[in-house]
Motif scaffolding. Structure first.
Motif, mmCIF file in Angstrom:
data_model
loop_
_atom_site.group_PDB
_atom_site.id
_atom_site.type_symbol
_atom_site.label_atom_id
_atom_site.label_comp_id
_atom_site.label_asym_id
_atom_site.label_seq_id
_atom_site.Cartn_x
_atom_site.Cartn_y
_atom_site.Cartn_z
ATOM 1 N N ALA A 40 0.845 -1.195 0.000
ATOM 2 C CA ALA A 40 0.000 0.000 0.000
ATOM 3 C C ALA A 40 0.880 1.245 0.000
ATOM 4 O O ALA A 40 0.540 2.258 -0.602
ATOM 5 N N ASP A 41 2.008 1.184 0.684
ATOM 6 C CA ASP A 41 2.972 2.286 0.676
ATOM 7 C C ASP A 41 4.137 1.856 -0.217
ATOM 8 O O ASP A 41 5.111 1.268 0.248
ATOM 9 N N GLN A 42 3.997 2.114 -1.495
ATOM 10 C CA GLN A 42 4.992 1.676 -2.474
ATOM 11 C C GLN A 42 6.334 2.376 -2.266
ATOM 12 O O GLN A 42 7.387 1.827 -2.565
ATOM 13 N N HIS A 43 6.301 3.582 -1.743
ATOM 14 C CA HIS A 43 7.532 4.330 -1.522
ATOM 15 C C HIS A 43 8.386 3.625 -0.464
ATOM 16 O O HIS A 43 9.560 3.339 -0.688
ATOM 17 N N SER A 44 7.773 3.321 0.688
ATOM 18 C CA SER A 44 8.535 2.682 1.765
ATOM 19 C C SER A 44 9.029 1.302 1.351
ATOM 20 O O SER A 44 10.156 0.911 1.683
ATOM 21 N N ALA A 45 8.195 0.548 0.641
ATOM 22 C CA ALA A 45 8.611 -0.788 0.195
ATOM 23 C C ALA A 45 9.785 -0.686 -0.770
ATOM 24 O O ALA A 45 10.744 -1.458 -0.688
ATOM 25 N N SER A 46 9.729 0.287 -1.671
ATOM 26 C CA SER A 46 10.822 0.480 -2.633
ATOM 27 C C SER A 46 12.108 0.838 -1.905
ATOM 28 O O SER A 46 13.172 0.277 -2.178
ATOM 29 N N VAL A 47 12.017 1.806 -0.966
ATOM 30 C CA VAL A 47 13.215 2.271 -0.266
ATOM 31 C C VAL A 47 13.843 1.126 0.529
ATOM 32 O O VAL A 47 15.071 0.959 0.535
ATOM 33 N N ALA A 48 13.018 0.310 1.204
ATOM 34 C CA ALA A 48 13.557 -0.804 1.990
ATOM 35 C C ALA A 48 14.402 -1.713 1.098
ATOM 36 O O ALA A 48 15.524 -2.081 1.451
ATOM 37 N N ASN A 49 13.891 -2.057 -0.069
ATOM 38 C CA ASN A 49 14.637 -2.924 -0.970
ATOM 39 C C ASN A 49 15.887 -2.244 -1.517
ATOM 40 O O ASN A 49 16.951 -2.852 -1.604
ATOM 41 N N ILE A 50 15.757 -0.965 -1.869
ATOM 42 C CA ILE A 50 16.915 -0.242 -2.398
ATOM 43 C C ILE A 50 18.041 -0.228 -1.353
ATOM 44 O O ILE A 50 19.208 -0.432 -1.672
ATOM 45 N N LEU A 51 17.691 -0.001 -0.089
ATOM 46 C CA LEU A 51 18.687 0.147 0.975
ATOM 47 C C LEU A 51 19.471 -1.135 1.254
ATOM 48 O O LEU A 51 20.545 -1.087 1.849
ATOM 49 N N VAL A 52 18.917 -2.287 0.874
ATOM 50 C CA VAL A 52 19.665 -3.531 1.080
ATOM 51 C C VAL A 52 20.264 -4.041 -0.230
ATOM 52 O O VAL A 52 20.747 -5.170 -0.295
ATOM 53 N N GLY A 53 20.242 -3.208 -1.255
ATOM 54 C CA GLY A 53 20.888 -3.582 -2.514
ATOM 55 C C GLY A 53 20.066 -4.489 -3.401
ATOM 56 O O GLY A 53 20.592 -5.120 -4.308
ATOM 57 N N ASN A 54 18.746 -4.551 -3.145
ATOM 58 C CA ASN A 54 17.862 -5.343 -4.009
ATOM 59 C C ASN A 54 17.253 -4.467 -5.095
ATOM 60 O O ASN A 54 17.291 -3.238 -5.017
ATOM 61 N N LEU A 55 16.639 -5.109 -6.068
ATOM 62 C CA LEU A 55 15.787 -4.373 -6.989
ATOM 63 C C LEU A 55 14.552 -3.914 -6.206
ATOM 64 O O LEU A 55 14.127 -4.576 -5.258
ATOM 65 N N ARG A 56 13.956 -2.802 -6.614
ATOM 66 C CA ARG A 56 12.769 -2.279 -5.918
ATOM 67 C C ARG A 56 11.653 -3.320 -5.857
ATOM 68 O O ARG A 56 10.829 -3.317 -4.950
ATOM 69 N N THR A 57 11.627 -4.165 -6.879
ATOM 70 C CA THR A 57 10.520 -5.112 -7.009
ATOM 71 C C THR A 57 10.708 -6.368 -6.165
ATOM 72 O O THR A 57 9.886 -7.274 -6.213
ATOM 73 N N GLY A 58 11.794 -6.431 -5.398
ATOM 74 C CA GLY A 58 12.083 -7.631 -4.618
ATOM 75 C C GLY A 58 11.000 -7.923 -3.581
ATOM 76 O O GLY A 58 10.254 -7.046 -3.160
ATOM 77 N N THR A 59 10.942 -9.194 -3.162
ATOM 78 C CA THR A 59 9.989 -9.588 -2.125
ATOM 79 C C THR A 59 10.484 -9.091 -0.766
ATOM 80 O O THR A 59 11.644 -9.282 -0.423
ATOM 81 N N CYS A 60 9.609 -8.453 0.003
ATOM 82 C CA CYS A 60 9.937 -8.017 1.356
ATOM 83 C C CYS A 60 8.817 -8.505 2.279
ATOM 84 O O CYS A 60 7.984 -9.312 1.881
ATOM 85 N N ILE A 61 8.856 -8.043 3.526
ATOM 86 C CA ILE A 61 7.801 -8.408 4.480
ATOM 87 C C ILE A 61 7.085 -7.141 4.903
ATOM 88 O O ILE A 61 7.728 -6.137 5.220
ATOM 89 N N GLU A 62 5.751 -7.190 4.846
ATOM 90 C CA GLU A 62 4.949 -6.054 5.309
ATOM 91 C C GLU A 62 4.364 -6.438 6.665
ATOM 92 O O GLU A 62 3.740 -7.495 6.784
ATOM 93 N N THR A 63 4.545 -5.595 7.681
ATOM 94 C CA THR A 63 3.957 -5.878 8.991
ATOM 95 C C THR A 63 2.977 -4.772 9.334
ATOM 96 O O THR A 63 3.162 -3.615 8.959
ATOM 97 N N MET A 64 1.938 -5.167 10.032
ATOM 98 C CA MET A 64 0.899 -4.210 10.404
ATOM 99 C C MET A 64 0.572 -4.408 11.877
ATOM 100 O O MET A 64 -0.038 -5.386 12.248
ATOM 101 N N GLY A 65 1.040 -3.503 12.725
ATOM 102 C CA GLY A 65 0.657 -3.521 14.137
ATOM 103 C C GLY A 65 1.318 -4.610 14.961
ATOM 104 O O GLY A 65 1.831 -5.606 14.442
ATOM 105 N N GLY A 66 1.328 -4.424 16.266
ATOM 106 C CA GLY A 66 1.857 -5.423 17.180
ATOM 107 C C GLY A 66 3.376 -5.505 17.132
ATOM 108 O O GLY A 66 4.046 -4.556 16.734
ATOM 109 N N ARG A 67 3.903 -6.650 17.561
ATOM 110 C CA ARG A 67 5.346 -6.871 17.582
ATOM 111 C C ARG A 67 5.707 -7.945 16.587
ATOM 112 O O ARG A 67 5.144 -9.038 16.599
#
Lengths: 342, 272
Positions: A40-67
């Motif tokens: 839903a937040d494409q900007h944050s997902a893109s930046v997370a992948n960019i920062l670890v040297g992945n392509l923007r389109t890489g698979t990441c983990i989205e978390t919502m609430g809690g720990r």
């Protein structure tokens, strides 16, 4: 340090309220009736992948609430973006919006997200997960939930094998990261005209000067907002037609719906505005209770803002690539270019 | 230009395409035409044209009942440029199709729908539980329930588009009128439900909300993401419904829907 790719196990200790595999969504799926979905937040997902040297389109983990917490069985390079939250590695505070080196066996916790809805956690390398129509993004309705549960063992293929800095235990990367404001007060969202704006006399003024509040009925299909609306007149029946992400619909009741990435692709409700493409990431972070005001902009302004957003991502991508090259951290662009071993 | 239609070919005319910006990254396309049928046929031509053309900056396409939403990268192309590209292609394409008319046939408009249309035979069970809206639909149309089912069974329908979650939307049923939608959409309709609205039919592939009128249910699974592709139908394919007794439900339940030709071949090989 980059080595040959190896498989690292990630033990999920706590799974938050809802955590899923995620990416930027499906391409060319909507003509088949499947919404693009994705972060839903494409900007944050893109930046997370960019920062670890992945392509923007890489698979990441989205978390919502809690720990959400996990322990890797070998060193991993991660980045956490999205809503402001507390990130710790073995109890030590770690920065968001930066690459973070995690030693083998360390416990990483993401908790207390505030001011926004979602966090994105990216790992250098490739997370093992199934794909549906080319994407790891959930499509729960069609039986592809992609949810991550407590105790699950995820697998990561990565060439990262730890990183030693001569002076600092936690390396300090100075990167030009475009971090969204997540301001505590009212958010301002840019909008452009919709096809039925003119048929709802007064809606232009209302949207321009009144405050709207996201309600708890919101979900991944769309945000529902409380606030004054005007029902368009004299339209007759609107036959089902495609609706873009960010469409402002006025249903029969007195509420405003802003469609998200998992919208039903066609609808017959009048559309009185569209959020600009540049404002969609913030809408993807809006929680129930979030107040927002809207600002009418021209199409040219909308495109310019999106261009600037994308430019900043490209600048960051370039800087990460040269930094990772200089300190010999593995980067997706290098791996993609490297010829396959004979 | 030769405007004489080839025998049994639909008349090819220049499409008068209306293009409306739908946000900074969307363009809504419709054909200016007086009748609903012409608008629907026109939007189908536009969709095929856009698929064939794959204009620069295209991200995706969403087909509506009588419209086509084109989603594009606003940094690559503007509304105006995209509309012009599609109009130019429509002008050129219409000429080509007209010229090829007799030789090339209607398949010349191709795109991803180029492969020959398949025929699907879909069994439907009608019962009190599976057909809650059948009496209401019959009342609204002023015909008997048997007549409603008779029209459903005797019409070869064409899949116009894939709606939400790959639901096949089909037209058109020669009902004596239009079927209205539910006043209050149901929050959950079971998968397999065969539904009608207007003069169209649709099958619910997964549980979910719907405002269409439910008149039956197929025991077959029409969409399964474990299959590749997840459906065996595509826009342009044809469908025939067959009302079957409830006793056949168990034997058919959960079978993945495949084209009639594939099924009958399987049956022939197996039984004879």
């Amino acid at each position: 340090m980059a080595t040959a790719e190896q498989t690292v196990g990630l033990k999920i200790r706590e799974a938050g309220w809802l955590s899923t595999f995620q990416d930027l969504g499906r391409e060319h799926s909507e003509h088949m009736g499947v919404p693009c979905g994705g972060a839903a937040d494409q900007h944050s997902a893109s930046v997370a992948n960019i920062l670890v040297g992945n392509l923007r389109t890489g698979t990441c983990i989205e978390t919502m609430g809690g720990r959400f917490s996990f322990t890797p069985d070998a060193p991993v390079l991660i980045a956490v973006t999205g809503a402001p939250a507390d990130v710790t590695v073995n109890g030590e505070a770690a920065a968001m919006w930066e690459p973070v080196c995690v030693p083998a066996g360390a416990r990483v916790i993401i908790a207390n997200a505030r001011g926004g809805m979602r966090n994105y956690l990216a790992f250098n390398g490739t997370l093992a997960t199934g794909l549906f129509m080319g994407s790891a993004a959930p499509e729960a309705r069609m039986g592809f939930p992609q949810q991550i549960g407590v105790g699950q063992d995820l697998q990561l293929a990565t060439s990262y094998a730890g990183f030693e800095h001569p002076y600092l235990s936690q390396p300090l990367f100075r990167l030009p990261v475009p971090v969204p404001a997540f301001s505590p007060g009212t958010w301002h969202i840019d909008i452009v005209d919709g096809p039925e704006t003119g048929a709802a006399p007064g809606i232009r003024e209302l949207l321009a000067c009144r405050e709207y509040t996201v309600t708890a009925k919101s979900n991944h299909v769309g945000l529902r907002l409380d606030g004054p609306v005007v029902h368009p007149e004299g339209l007759g029946e609107i036959v089902s037609h495609g609706v873009p992400i960010g469409a402002f619909e006025i249903p029969h009741g007195d509420e405003l719906i802003i469609l998200g990435r998992y919208r039903t692709l066609t609808a017959g409700y009048p559309i009185v505005a569209f959020a600009t493409k540049a404002s969609l990431p913030m809408l993807g972070q809006a929680r129930p209770g979030q107040k927002m005001t809207f600002r009418w902009v021209s199409n040219d302004e909308a495109v310019e803002r999106y261009r600037e957003q994308q430019r900043l991502l490209t600048v960051l991508e370039e800087r990460v690539r040269s930094l990772f090259g200089a300190v010999r951290l593995p980067h997706a662009s290098v791996q993609a270019a490297r010829p396959a071993a004979a | 230009m030769n405007l004489q239609p080839a025998p049994e070919q639909p008349t090819q005319r220049l499409l008068d395409i209306e293009a409306t910006p739908f946000g900074d990254s969307g363009l809504m396309l419709r054909v200016a035409a007086s009748t609903a049928e012409e608008r629907q046929a026109g939007s189908r031509l536009i969709r095929e044209l856009v698929f064939d053309l794959q204009p620069h900056g295209l991200l995706d396409v969403v087909a509506g009942v009588d419209s086509v939403l084109v989603e594009f990268d606003c940094l690559a192309v503007s509304h105006g440029q995209l509309a012009q590209t599609i109009r130019l292609a429509a002008a050129g394409g219409a000429r080509v199709a007209g010229g090829l008319g007799a030789a090339g046939g209607p398949a010349a408009a191709g795109g991803p729908e180029k492969t020959a249309a398949e025929l699907f035979e879909i069994p439907v069970v009608v019962s009190e539980a599976f057909s809650p809206d059948l009496p209401g639909v019959a009342d609204e149309l002023g015909i008997s329930q048997e007549a409603v089912l008779g029209i459903l069974e005797s019409t070869e329908l064409s899949i116009n588009l894939l709606a939400s979650a790959m639901a096949p939307m089909m037209g058109s049923l020669p009902f004596p009128g239009q079927v209205s939608r539910c006043r209050e959409p149901r929050t959950n309709v079971d998968p397999g439900s065969v539904m009608v609205a207007g003069t169209s039919a649709i099958i619910q592939p997964f549980p979910g909300p719907s405002g269409w009128k439910v008149i039956g249910r197929t025991p077959l699974t029409v969409c399964d993401i474990k299959e590749d592709p997840a459906t065996s139908y595509a826009p342009g394919d044809r469908v025939r419904f067959r009302v079957v007794p409830e006793s056949e439900w168990e034997a058919l339940e959960g079978q993945f829907l495949r084209p009639a030709a594939a099924n009958s071949r399987g049956t022939t090989d197996g039984n004879r």
